[in-house]
Structure formats: C-alpha cells, structure tokens
Design a protein around this motif. Structure first.
Motif, PDB file in Angstrom:
ATOM      1  N   SER A 112       0.847  -1.191   0.000  1.00  0.00           N
ATOM      2  CA  SER A 112       0.000   0.000   0.000  1.00  0.00           C
ATOM      3  C   SER A 112       0.876   1.232   0.000  1.00  0.00           C
ATOM      4  O   SER A 112       1.851   1.299   0.742  1.00  0.00           O
ATOM      5  N   SER A 113       0.517   2.208  -0.815  1.00  0.00           N
ATOM      6  CA  SER A 113       1.315   3.433  -0.763  1.00  0.00           C
ATOM      7  C   SER A 113       0.808   4.365   0.337  1.00  0.00           C
ATOM      8  O   SER A 113       1.314   5.469   0.489  1.00  0.00           O
TER       9      SER A 113
ATOM     10  N   ASN B 125      -3.472   0.032 -11.179  1.00  0.00           N
ATOM     11  CA  ASN B 125      -2.445  -0.459 -10.270  1.00  0.00           C
ATOM     12  C   ASN B 125      -2.911  -0.166  -8.842  1.00  0.00           C
ATOM     13  O   ASN B 125      -2.934   0.977  -8.404  1.00  0.00           O
TER      14      ASN B 125
ATOM     15  N   ILE C 118      -1.641  -0.593  -6.071  1.00  0.00           N
ATOM     16  CA  ILE C 118      -0.635  -0.114  -5.119  1.00  0.00           C
ATOM     17  C   ILE C 118      -0.311   1.354  -5.402  1.00  0.00           C
ATOM     18  O   ILE C 118      -0.483   2.212  -4.549  1.00  0.00           O
ATOM     19  N   SER C 119       0.107   1.633  -6.638  1.00  0.00           N
ATOM     20  CA  SER C 119       0.498   3.017  -6.951  1.00  0.00           C
ATOM     21  C   SER C 119      -0.719   3.914  -7.156  1.00  0.00           C
ATOM     22  O   SER C 119      -0.621   5.126  -7.017  1.00  0.00           O
TER      23      SER C 119
ATOM     24  N   ASP D 188      -2.138   4.244 -10.024  1.00  0.00           N
ATOM     25  CA  ASP D 188      -2.148   4.680 -11.433  1.00  0.00           C
ATOM     26  C   ASP D 188      -3.238   3.946 -12.205  1.00  0.00           C
ATOM     27  O   ASP D 188      -3.457   2.762 -12.006  1.00  0.00           O
TER      28      ASP D 188
END
Lengths: 443, 436
Positions: free
Chosen positions: B252-253, B368, B370-371, B373
């Motif tokens: 996770s960001s 995405n 996670i990011s 995007d």
C-alpha cells in the motif's frame, strides 16, 4: 410428466483445494467439497432455470424449473425457441493425469509452494505471494431428448506474484500456469524459475519510464496479442451477443474483416486450461475457425443460437451450477511466418507492448482497452527504454486490419474469463503481432 | 441452522482445534432476464452452505461444503489444513461475544415474498422505459430479488443471525439507427423502492445523446465523473491501499501516512456498516464483529485503514468491522461495507466553464492497486462548454492517479447515487490527462 418442450440437468460433484502463501508464510489453506445441480426447462420461448446446492431432489428441481418456464410462457409468451438436436457426446482422448493431486499430502504441497515462494524473494522485493490450486470434478449431463454424458476433469496450477518497491514506487511481476493436468504441472513448468522471472520483472519495472500516449505502430507480445484475440475478437464472435445486437461482427459472416495474415481458432479439444470433452449442454467439443485468412468464418454457438443462426453448437459453458452461456475455450491466433527480429527491423520506431494486466471490450461498439504489464520503446529497430503503465486501445476491426506481420512463435497463456458474472477457465494464445497503427495510452 | 452450527463447532474442537467458527448461509434468488427487448426467462437459485474456520496454534484452516451430511468431514479438513501450517504468533483470537448495534432498512417483506408476476413486470418496466426513446434496443438486462440468512457462531460466544433482502435491475442498450452507441444504467437497493422504468429510460436517453460524436485533441482539463465512473476508480485504485492486510504486507502506498493530508481539505471519506438501508449494512461484519462508522479521510486528513479481526490483532488495534466474504466458500478478508464520499455539493456542470463529462469507464480493474495509477477508456463522454454539456466524444482515454484525484477534486454534484457499496455524487477533478 413435465409439461415443457425441453429440459436438461447437470449434476456436478467434486473437491477443490487452495493454498495461499504470503511472504513465505501460509496465509490460507482451504478445502472445499461440494455437490449441486443445475436444471433448465424450456416452454415455448421461455426458459426456466433452477440451481440447488447440496443434497437435492433432482425431480423436484426439474419441476421447479418447469414451473418457472411454464409461468413465464403464460405471462409473457415469446417467439418459440428451438434447441438444436445433438448426438450423444463421446469423451475422446481425455487429458491424462499422471500425478493425481489427491494422492499428494497437503504437507508436501505446502513445502513445494514455500520453495517456489523463496525464489521470488530477492533484494528490492517487498512482498511475494504464491498460490496453488487444484480441483477434481465429475460432471453428469442429461437432457429430455435422451442425450447423456459424463466426464471427470482435474485442473491444477499455480500463480506467483512479486512486488518490488523503492522510494514509494511499487511495481508488480506475475507468472501463472494452470492446466487440465495433475500435480505433474510442476514437472512441465519450472515454477522456481518462473518465480524468479516474476521478481526480476517487478524489479526492472522500478526503473521503467511512463509511456507517452498517442497513435503509433506497435508490436504485441504473444500474451497481449492472445488477450486481444480472446477479448476483442472471441467475445465479439459469441452468437448470443450477435443475436442481442451487441457485436460489431453481426451480419459479417463471409466478409473480410481482418488482414489476410490473421486466422483465429477456438479449440476446446486442446489439452489446455479451457479444455472440455463436451460443453455444458452436452454438445461434443470441436475446433472452430472464427477467422480464416482474414475472412469471418464462424460464430461460437450454443444449441439455441446454432438453431437460430445456423452453425454448430459446442461453446456453451457454465461456472458450477450457473446457467450455461456461449463462451470460449482455448482461443488463439495461428502462427504466421515472421520472426520477431524481422518485425523490429520493419517497424523502425514504435512501442513493444508486453504482458497483460487485463482489459475490457465493448463488443457492440467494437472498442477495447487493455493494459500491458510493460512496454519498450522501439527506436531504429532496437528495444530501448522500458515503459510502465502502458495501455492499448482502439477499434477491433481497425486493429485486425492493421496487422501487417504475424510471428511464428505461438504461445498459450491460461486464465479465467468472466461473462454474466461467471468465471470459466480459458487459454489465450498468439504469436507476436505487428500492427501498423494503434492507440497507446500512457500516464 | 443452530443445530448444524453447534455440531460443526463440537466436531472441530474434537478433531483438535483451539478455537472454531462456523458460517452458515442460505439464500434464495429469483431473476428475470432480458435479451434484445424480450423477456428471455426466469432463474431461481437456492444456495446453502457452511464454512468452518478451525484454529490450531494461530494457524487458520478452512473447509467448506454444501452437503450437510459432510459436516464432520468438513470440520476434520479444516483442522488438518490448520495443522499443515506453521504456528502464527500474530493470531490473537476469534471475535468474542459483544454488544451489537441495531440497524434498519435491510429486510423488506415485499421483496422476500415477491412473486414471479411482479418480477416479470419490473423487467417489463425497464424495457418500457427504454422504449420511450426511439431506435433503442435493450440488448440485455436483468431484474433480480433475493432473500438470505446467515448465521455466524464461534467458540468464543459469538452468535449472530441476520436476515436481509436485496433487489436490483440493470439495462444495457444500443442504438439501432444512426451512429452505434451504447449505454447502461443500474440500481440496487435493500428495499422495494427502485424505479425500474427510469433505469431503461436513463440508459436509452444516454445512448441517444451519445450519437453524433466528435474527436478531441489530447489535453489536460477538468473532468467531471458520474458516480459510476468515480466509484469504479475508487474501488479499484484506492480501496486496496486502505486494506490493512495490504498495508501490513507492504502493498500500500498509504503505509505510514496516518495523520497526513492526502486529499483536498473539503473531502471526507468514511465507511459504515450502520447506514440505513445500505447494501453493506448489518449488525455485524462477516465474522461477528459489531458494525461501526469508520472515518477514513477527515477533511483531507488520512485517519484510518480498514481492519478485520486478524489484521487488527497484528496492529494491536480494534477491528473496524470490515471482515467480508463472498460466500460460504471463502474465509473472511478485509472489505468495505458502505463506502461514502463526502464533498460539499453544487450544481456541478453549471459551475464548469470548460471540461469533459464522463459517465462510465472501462478497464478500471486494470488499475495499479498499489500506486493508484490507472489508464481507462471513458464511455459516454461529453464536452462541457460554458456550464452545459456539449457534444459527445468519440473515444477517450483518461490516465491519472487516484491519489492525485483525491487532491485535485474541486467539486461535487447533487446527484448522490448508491453504486453497490459505494455512495457518491459526481465529482469534478482538475487537470486530468485525456487523449482523444
């Protein structure tokens, strides 16, 4: 006994096991043992369908489906539906399971998966996961015309993913292999090497640059081209979509709709993940040529759509006890005769799109959008800068016509395909494709 | 149900579990399908099954079946799959008996008792709604109603039995003359309050309005996203980052960002299992933890991840009541209940000089997680000129990042929709990249 024109039943019984490994630890083991039935009944032009979990009374289920069909037919009568008559299917040349997964202990499977997981754990990798799945199912089919069939199928496979991170950037690499086979899938594929590939891919993507969007010539790798064959062409050739008026391939049989280099096949007899000996309506599985040298040859049919449009049934499938729907099996673009190096030379400048993170297609308007796992700039015939978050979109028919080279390196990839809320195992495949002009999206 | 549950718990303990939980569900669903303007048929699905979690030294084993005579074998499988794993020191315990809130609006007797006739007439209403616009075909659609019960019982005293109903409708339409254009609309509710005619009407009018497209040049511009579009992006690109499981696994960001400003200061986001009539509403989550209201973003500041009991134990916090399951076939994992986006509302299109309006997107699941995007294809998109909708746009890719969207949100409409589990109005985002 039943006041309907047609009915059929499927009884499915079996077990499945899944092991999920996360960062080297077992996160979940689940064992599932289920039985159920699905019954369809047709009265006039109305279908009734029932499904039941567990210990059911099949006669009661047939009655319930029949009552729905009769009730619908009374309340909103429709144009009569004909279900194409078929011969009793034969189970020919079934896939051989050399290592029955049920004979291998849970402990050994866990050990094996842990070893695979270790191979994905490298410097810069912040997390890994590995999944193993097996299932053994028995399917019994029968219909009111006397068609009966039975088969057993074992499916086994694994998936590995690795996430690399640096300074708040995260990139993932994935590899998976699933098939109609037993535990010997680990002899067929080197899972440890694939785990390393997934990790190395994720690490490399950390240094990838965002792509600049626009219209340009592209080369698709076999995986992404296979997704194109399945998503964009395969779905548009499903006869139920043709009949409901939501496919650009409607009324195009016999027309040239693609470059003459393109031949697309759907073949459930192949021993790939999408294999079945007969479909979920009892129809014998058979190889179907969808596009031959650019000409649209055939749609994919159920018994209902085959009777309506003319054609051969054999592509109607269901997930578990759901109602059967027109579906693909193992869909691929046939080999051409170009080498990848020749394509690079020919293209000069463009983008090479590789791998797939899925996509969607609107078959009615004939547009699609796929996200590649990664891409490379092609400059003067050389692969140069690595690109991330790159996508391909466009019109199905334009892309099919813009193919100007087809590779000789057909590769198959297993996956699951969703339609009407049901997932079924499928395989997509293709050689490399060069496309003179396509819309590339970037960040 | 209680008898089977007790039998399963006893068997699990007998085979060697330290703790055990049983989840039993029964549901009955009727649907009526539409194909090409006609009623195609009706379906009835009766589902019932049981899932057992057995814990041995912190390792969780799971087994499920729908054959009630196999309860003992299933308990045994659950225990052996726990024993095939190493001990898990992070495991604390299954939830204990607790006080549950009361919730309302999730059980409607009209839906529970709805007969085939009424199901058919709702499907016919959708077709009728679409037919008010000329040259439109409902390619596919469906009405469905469901009624279900679930019982969660564990060896720590949890015993939750809940009953609920649901109803939904959707229509996919295509134009049959002029430029080919498609559109869809859907609605979902726990109560018998859906205007089915409006589903057909909305989809048909949108498909019609989307004819006569123009192309646009690539640019950066303000984009207004319909609740369908923004909820799709939120679910696929944002929700994974607030799932405590992803955070704990380095996926996770938003790791370490609690207390930081991550969104426009006028934006708040919360999750609630208590919302009246919400799709995700219930007295407890799917492992028997009392439902609650959890603020995720408070006026731009990030406040909380979502937890189930296991992930909460790992972080030494309390579960937020976000254990969810797809069916009896799977163990619980973190999931949202009713996810609500809250931003001061205005007449959004009228307040926008220049921009683009997007109804739906395709490909959001390829984002995405996670990011954050994403790069998606916008459908039924229109230009906005001087405060009103202009021409439909032929083909449009939108690329961006969900965290940038949270920062760049600068408006919200007064058209709140319940899109499955996400409740939001349309939102306006500054400076998005679009490629026509």
């Amino acid at each position: 006994m039943h006041s309907v024109d047609f009915f059929d039943t499927r009884i499915i019984e079996g077990t499945s096991t899944a092991i999920v490994l996360d960062n080297g630890r077992v996160e979940q083991i689940s064992v599932n043992s289920t039985k159920g039935a699905a019954v369809r009944a047709l009265k006039g032009g109305s279908w009734g369908f029932t499904s039941a979990d567990g210990d059911f009374d099949i006669e009661k289920a047939i009655r319930a489906a029949s009552e729905l069909a009769v009730g619908m037919d009374e309340r909103s009568p429709q144009e009569k539906v004909i279900v194409k008559e078929i011969a009793t299917p034969r189970v020919q040349n079934p896939p051989k399971v050399t290592k029955n997964p049920l004979d291998i202990s849970l402990e050994e499977k866990v050990q094996n998966l842990k070893e695979i997981g270790k191979h994905a754990d490298m410097n810069s990798i912040s997390s890994t996961s590995a999944v193993y799945r097996e299932s053994s199912y028995r399917m019994l089919y029968s219909d009111s015309t006397g068609v009966e069939g039975e088969y057993e199928v074992v499916r086994t496979g694994f998936a590995i993913s690795a996430v690399a991170s640096r300074n708040g950037i995260y990139q993932a690499g994935r590899e998976s292999r699933f098939g109609v086979n037993g535990y010997e899938i680990f002899d067929k594929f080197n899972a440890n090497e694939l785990a390393e590939d997934a990790a190395r891919n994720a690490i490399k993507l950390l240094d990838a640059k965002p792509a600049k969007g626009g219209n340009m010539p592209v080369i698709l790798d076999p995986e992404l081209a296979g997704v194109f064959a399945h998503e964009a062409v395969g779905h548009a050739s499903e006869a139920d979509l043709i009949l409901e008026g939501s496919s650009v391939l409607e009324n195009r049989l016999g027309e040239n709709i693609a470059s003459p280099l393109i031949t697309i096949i759907d073949d459930p007899t192949l021993h790939e993940y999408g294999h079945f000996p007969f479909d979920d309506e009892g129809s014998q599985s058979e190889k179907t040529t969808i596009i031959e040298n650019g000409t649209l040859k055939s749609y994919l049919h159920s018994r209902e759509t085959a009777a309506k449009l003319g054609g051969k049934p054999g592509h109607c499938r269901a997930q578990g006890y759901s109602h059967p729907v027109v579906r693909m099996s193992n869909t691929y673009i046939e080999n051409g005769n170009s080498r990848f190096e020749e394509m690079l030379e020919e293209i000069g400048n463009g983008i090479y799109l590789s791998g797939s993170r899925g996509g969607q297609v609107n078959t009615g308007e004939g547009v699609f959008q796929f996200n590649a796992e990664k891409g490379y700039l092609i400059e003067n015939g050389e692969l140069t800068t690595l690109l991330r978050d790159v996508s391909l979109s466009g019109k199905i028919l334009e892309i099919l016509n813009n193919v100007n080279m087809v590779g000789n390196d057909l590769t198959m990839n297993s996956g699951r395909c969703g339609k009407e809320g049901q997932l079924v195992p499928v395989t997509d495949g293709s050689p490399h494709l060069m496309i003179s002009r396509a819309m590339v999206g970037g960040a | 149900m209680y008898e089977i549950a007790e039998k399963a718990l006893k068997a699990s303990m007998r085979f060697g579990a330290n703790e055990a939980e049983v989840y039993i569900m029964e549901s009955q669903k009727t649907s009526v399908n539409i194909k090409k303007n006609l009623i195609e048929g009706a379906k009835e699905n009766i589902a019932a099954g049981i899932g057992i979690r057995a814990i041995v030294n912190g390792a969780v084993g799971f087994a499920s079946t729908n054959v009630m005579s196999l309860i003992d074998d299933t308990a045994k499988s659950a225990v052996s799959s726990a024993m095939a794993q190493e001990d898990d020191p992070d495991w604390k315990a299954l939830p204990s008996n607790q006080k549950y809130p009361s919730v309302s609006g999730i059980m409607d007797k009209e839906i529970k008792d709805m007969q085939l006739d009424e199901c058919i007439s709702h499907a016919v209403e959708m077709i009728g709604g679409a037919s008010t616009t000329p040259d439109i075909i409902v390619t596919s659609g469906s009405f469905s109603r469901s009624h279900g019960k679930r019982l969660i019982m564990n060896t720590n005293g949890v015993e939750v039995l809940e009953e609920g109903t649901g109803v939904s409708g959707f229509a996919d339409v295509i134009t049959s003359s002029g430029e080919t254009s498609t559109a869809y609309d859907f609605a979902i509710s726990r109560n018998n309050d859906i205007d089915f005619g409006a589903i057909g009407r909305n989809a048909a009018e949108l498909a019609k309005r989307s004819q006569g497209t123009i192309s646009i040049e690539p640019c950066r511009t303000e984009v207004i996203m319909h609740p369908f579009a923004i909820s799709d992006l939120i679910e696929n690109a944002f929700m994974p980052s607030i799932d405590a499981d992803n955070v704990q696994k380095g996926r996770s960001s938003l790791t370490g960002k609690i207390g930081e400003a991550i969104a426009n200061e006028r934006l708040s986001i919360y999750d609630s299992g208590l919302l009246e009539g919400g799709i995700g509403t219930g007295i407890a989550d799917e492992e028997g933890v009392a439902s609650q209201h959890t603020t995720i973003i408070n006026k731009g500041t990030f406040e909380s991840y979502l937890y189930d009991t296991y992930t909460a134990g790992k972080d030494d916090v309390k579960s937020t009541g976000n254990a969810s399951r797809n069916s009896y076939l799977s163990t619980p994992s973190v999931g949202s209940r009713n996810f609500v986006l809250d931003y001061p509302q205005s007449d959004l299109i009228a307040d926008t000089d220049n921009g683009i309006y997007v109804n739906t997107v395709i490909g959001a699941h390829t984002a995405n997680g996670i990011s954050g995007d994403f790069s998606v294809e916008a459908r039924n998109a229109f230009t906005i000129k001087n405060g009103s909708l202009g021409r439909p746009i032929k083909s449009l890719m939108i690329s961006g990042n969900i965290f940038e969207i949270l920062r760049n949100i600068n408006g919200s409409g007064n058209d709140v929709r319940n899109v499955g589990g996400t409740i939001t109005s349309s939102v306006r985002v500054a400076d998005m990249s679009v490629v026509g």
